[in-house]
Design an enzyme around this catalytic site. Sequence first.
Site, PDB file in Angstrom:
ATOM      1  N   GLU A 259      47.633  35.244 -10.189  1.00  0.00           N
ATOM      2  CA  GLU A 259      47.485  33.835 -10.571  1.00  0.00           C
ATOM      3  C   GLU A 259      47.211  33.727 -12.056  1.00  0.00           C
ATOM      4  OE1 GLU A 259      44.603  31.385  -8.615  1.00  0.00           O
ATOM      5  OE2 GLU A 259      45.148  32.069  -6.598  1.00  0.00           O
ATOM      6  N   GLU A 313      49.009  19.610  -6.641  1.00  0.00           N
ATOM      7  CA  GLU A 313      48.528  19.452  -5.261  1.00  0.00           C
ATOM      8  C   GLU A 313      47.441  18.373  -5.231  1.00  0.00           C
ATOM      9  OE1 GLU A 313      47.965  23.433  -3.300  1.00  0.00           O
ATOM     10  OE2 GLU A 313      48.585  24.119  -5.296  1.00  0.00           O
ATOM     11  N   LYS A 316      43.550  18.896  -3.725  1.00  0.00           N
ATOM     12  CA  LYS A 316      42.641  19.954  -4.142  1.00  0.00           C
ATOM     13  C   LYS A 316      41.351  19.331  -4.649  1.00  0.00           C
ATOM     14  CE  LYS A 316      43.619  23.848  -5.643  1.00  0.00           C
ATOM     15  NZ  LYS A 316      43.886  25.037  -6.482  1.00  0.00           N
ATOM     16  N   GLU A 322      42.347  20.628 -11.490  1.00  0.00           N
ATOM     17  CA  GLU A 322      42.692  21.361 -10.280  1.00  0.00           C
ATOM     18  C   GLU A 322      43.914  20.778  -9.574  1.00  0.00           C
ATOM     19  OE1 GLU A 322      41.449  24.203  -8.680  1.00  0.00           O
ATOM     20  OE2 GLU A 322      40.646  24.462 -10.694  1.00  0.00           O
TER      21      GLU A 322
END
Length: 477
Positions: A259, A313, A316, A322
């Site tokens: 990541e 997303e 999250k 985030e």
Amino acid sequence: MHRFIILTILLSLALADGGSIGVNYGRIANNLPSAVKVVQLLKSQGLTRVKVYDTDPAVLRALSGSGIKVTVDLPNQQLFAAAKAPSFASSWVERNVAAYYPHTQIESIAVGNEVFVDPHNTTKFLVPAMKNIQKALTKHNLDKDIKVSSPIALSALANSYPSSAGSFRPELVDPVFKPMLDFLRETGSYLMVNVYPFFAYESNADVISLDYALFRDNPGVVDPGNGLRYYNLFDAQIDAVFSALSALKYDDVKIVVTETGWPSKGDSNEVGASVENAAAYNGNLVRKILTAAGTPLRPKADLTVYLFALFNENQKPGPTSERNFGLFYPDERRVYNVPLTVEELKDYHDRPSAPVSGGGQQKETPAPVVSGGVSKSTTGNTWCVANPDADKVKLQAALDFACGEGGSDCGPIQRGATCYDPNTLVAHASFAFNSYYQKQSRKGGSCYFGGTSYVVTQEPSEYSINPFYFYFALNMF
């Protein structure tokens, strides 16, 4: 004209021997396209590797026959079962790996994710779970084709600066790292590492150059321990891990970056989160990886790097950043233009905007009062507590974030530790949220956690939560 042709040939030769770029396909959202459409998107972008955070049948079926190499995940919640019951590990591999391979080209299994910061204290189950999964692969004759590892966060390091002084946390060395690294060496696997220069820059923007964080031209930083000059923060973080491996005499264990990324949007206090910076970080990183550029300590290391993440997303928890790490919006439009393949890289140019005052380095401004948080500059003592009426699933996800990527010190809420009692989700979340909030200097937006928390100004005892939680957190930083 001849010069252009020569440069093109040289670039093509350099690109031929580079590393590899993949992408993380997270699905904490309610507006993403179907798995079939996602696979079509991956193929249209020339992406040949993808990492997922589970073994969802719809996703694995959609990837069948695509030619895309896949890393699947055994969730932290299943580590205990996989460690204690070889039959569970065998059944898991049979259902989630062997049933799809080789049509779905599963190349590795991530056993857990950032386990050392998991608030559920699953560290002791990690290596036994990895070994049982490996035995299950052997049973199905898949052990030569599929590697087993586990992603670690940089918080697993006791020291990361300077890079030459990189070392693992001493309490993890003998019980976890040495047996795990022995396992990786014996099976020919590699250490999975999650690195985020953004978080280091965000917290230290007054001393870290933005150009240094974004792979742009800069004077570099000399490591006083080995004399090597570093021109970007990513290399410095990776070499800190290589140094930690060397300190334990595991120089032969390779690294895969599972990541890394940069958010295109953030809260007012999240310095550096912008579309331009995200495009620069990911674009320049891809160029580095695909042009066979190793690190100063390991110049010949061809790294495989997974960008985080494929999509923004929307569910999250945590700060705005985030929910804005994606390369694509859910409607499959690019959030910004970034090269993902060798062909796109040939035409890529990072075009920074005009520098702001202070040599192009963004400066933090006082945080205003925002919804979900109270600025330190406008309050006396304040605390961030969990909302007892919040959805329990969202609250657990927010707790996982705080103790994981958020960097809260969740050791005191482990079983047997000072703040373990009361042993409730709300109490533990309150400790973790407040730890993060105080660590962020009570900045605006740092007590959001997806709407599962709020700021209070009265004594913590008013909320039926152990007051020591908050005394401890206030005096940690």
